[in-house]
Design a protein around this motif. Sequence first.
Motif, PDB file in Angstrom:
ATOM      1  N   SER A 198      13.474 -73.140 -33.431  1.00 35.62           N
ATOM      2  CA  SER A 198      13.858 -72.396 -32.819  1.00 35.62           C
ATOM      3  C   SER A 198      15.544 -72.556 -32.571  1.00 35.62           C
ATOM      4  O   SER A 198      16.422 -71.651 -33.480  1.00 35.62           O
ATOM      5  CB  SER A 198      13.435 -71.005 -31.332  1.00 35.62           C
ATOM      6  N   HIS A 199      15.918 -73.822 -33.000  1.00 30.46           N
ATOM      7  CA  HIS A 199      17.583 -73.934 -32.540  1.00 30.46           C
ATOM      8  C   HIS A 199      18.027 -74.634 -34.051  1.00 30.46           C
ATOM      9  O   HIS A 199      19.319 -75.274 -33.903  1.00 30.46           O
ATOM     10  CB  HIS A 199      17.900 -74.962 -31.451  1.00 30.46           C
ATOM     11  N   ARG A 200      16.835 -74.896 -34.590  1.00 34.13           N
ATOM     12  CA  ARG A 200      17.536 -75.859 -35.909  1.00 34.13           C
ATOM     13  C   ARG A 200      18.396 -74.943 -36.848  1.00 34.13           C
ATOM     14  O   ARG A 200      18.191 -74.094 -36.962  1.00 34.13           O
ATOM     15  CB  ARG A 200      16.594 -76.581 -36.937  1.00 34.13           C
ATOM     16  N   GLU A 201      19.207 -75.546 -37.844  1.00 32.41           N
ATOM     17  CA  GLU A 201      20.050 -74.247 -38.561  1.00 32.41           C
ATOM     18  C   GLU A 201      19.873 -74.113 -39.479  1.00 32.41           C
ATOM     19  O   GLU A 201      20.045 -73.125 -40.047  1.00 32.41           O
ATOM     20  CB  GLU A 201      21.766 -75.315 -39.006  1.00 32.41           C
ATOM     21  N   VAL A 202      18.739 -74.939 -40.459  1.00 31.57           N
ATOM     22  CA  VAL A 202      19.062 -74.134 -41.295  1.00 31.57           C
ATOM     23  C   VAL A 202      17.095 -73.436 -40.876  1.00 31.57           C
ATOM     24  O   VAL A 202      15.858 -73.903 -41.018  1.00 31.57           O
ATOM     25  CB  VAL A 202      18.297 -75.047 -42.443  1.00 31.57           C
ATOM     26  N   SER A 203      16.912 -72.229 -41.139  1.00 31.73           N
ATOM     27  CA  SER A 203      15.462 -71.528 -41.325  1.00 31.73           C
ATOM     28  C   SER A 203      14.886 -71.037 -40.129  1.00 31.73           C
ATOM     29  O   SER A 203      14.099 -72.140 -39.541  1.00 31.73           O
ATOM     30  CB  SER A 203      14.735 -71.496 -42.195  1.00 31.73           C
ATOM     31  N   PRO A 204      15.707 -71.529 -38.258  1.00 39.15           N
ATOM     32  CA  PRO A 204      15.282 -71.187 -37.690  1.00 39.15           C
ATOM     33  C   PRO A 204      14.037 -70.136 -37.382  1.00 39.15           C
ATOM     34  O   PRO A 204      13.850 -69.193 -37.694  1.00 39.15           O
ATOM     35  CB  PRO A 204      16.099 -71.086 -36.608  1.00 39.15           C
ATOM     36  N   LEU A 205      13.047 -70.677 -36.473  1.00 38.72           N
ATOM     37  CA  LEU A 205      12.462 -69.694 -36.057  1.00 38.72           C
ATOM     38  C   LEU A 205      12.656 -68.418 -34.939  1.00 38.72           C
ATOM     39  O   LEU A 205      13.309 -68.524 -34.198  1.00 38.72           O
ATOM     40  CB  LEU A 205      11.095 -70.367 -35.325  1.00 38.72           C
TER      41      LEU A 205
END
Length: 226
Positions: free
Chosen positions: A186-193
């Motif tokens: 949920s915290h990633r830059e690309v396409s987070p959840l």
Amino acid sequence: MQVPDIIIAIDGYSSTGKSSFAKIIANEFSFLYLDSGALYRGVTLFAIENGFISEDNTIDVPALDKALENLDLHFGKEGTYIGDRCIEKEIRSLAVASKVSPIATVAEVRAFVDRKLREFGKNKRIVMDGRDIGTTVFPDAELKIFMTADPLVRARRRAAEMEAKGDKTDLQDVLKNLQERDYIDSHREVSPLTQAKDAIVLDNSEMTMDDQMDWIRKIIAERFGC
Ligand code: DC
């Protein structure tokens, strides 16, 4: 129930039962089921076996990206394959589970998987589960479901699943892995959840599969008049 030609996108946290739910939906409505996480897991296994990811999860992105050009990752009779090697068992191991979220943060990996997933959408009548299906892969999907459940309930389900396959598990380890994945996903830059604006939330902490099927039948009947 005669369901029209639609795409059903199911997103949500790890071990909320997305794939079990999606498989039963696919079976009941004669849709094709596609497990997008399996492709991320397949890339992760490939990265581990070829040294593109280290012990401390450092990823050699340029080398991995180059190698992906020749990676024949696909779905087949028994699940997920690299070439003619079935990798279904390996991709469900804790070794892969503990490295899949970092691998799934890599934009080049996401582009590789997205290309494969979108191919399946052309003829509709699919149910696909993942983290970004309703937001990124198929933003125009006609029905989007966002699944969630209490973390401890999820950890218990995952541990039971692994034990049924003969893997040793420790509930606290499983819970920790699950919470780490939730955080990274949920915290990633690309396409987070994230929940798509037009997704319907399903919290199944206290629901059986029958309850969930009743829930979706009602939604489909209301929305598509069937
Ligand atoms: O659904 P799963 O547990 O098999 O997914 C494995 C990992 O893959 C998960 O930790 C996040 C990633 N994933 C993703 O980033 N986007 C998707 N559409 C599906 C999975």
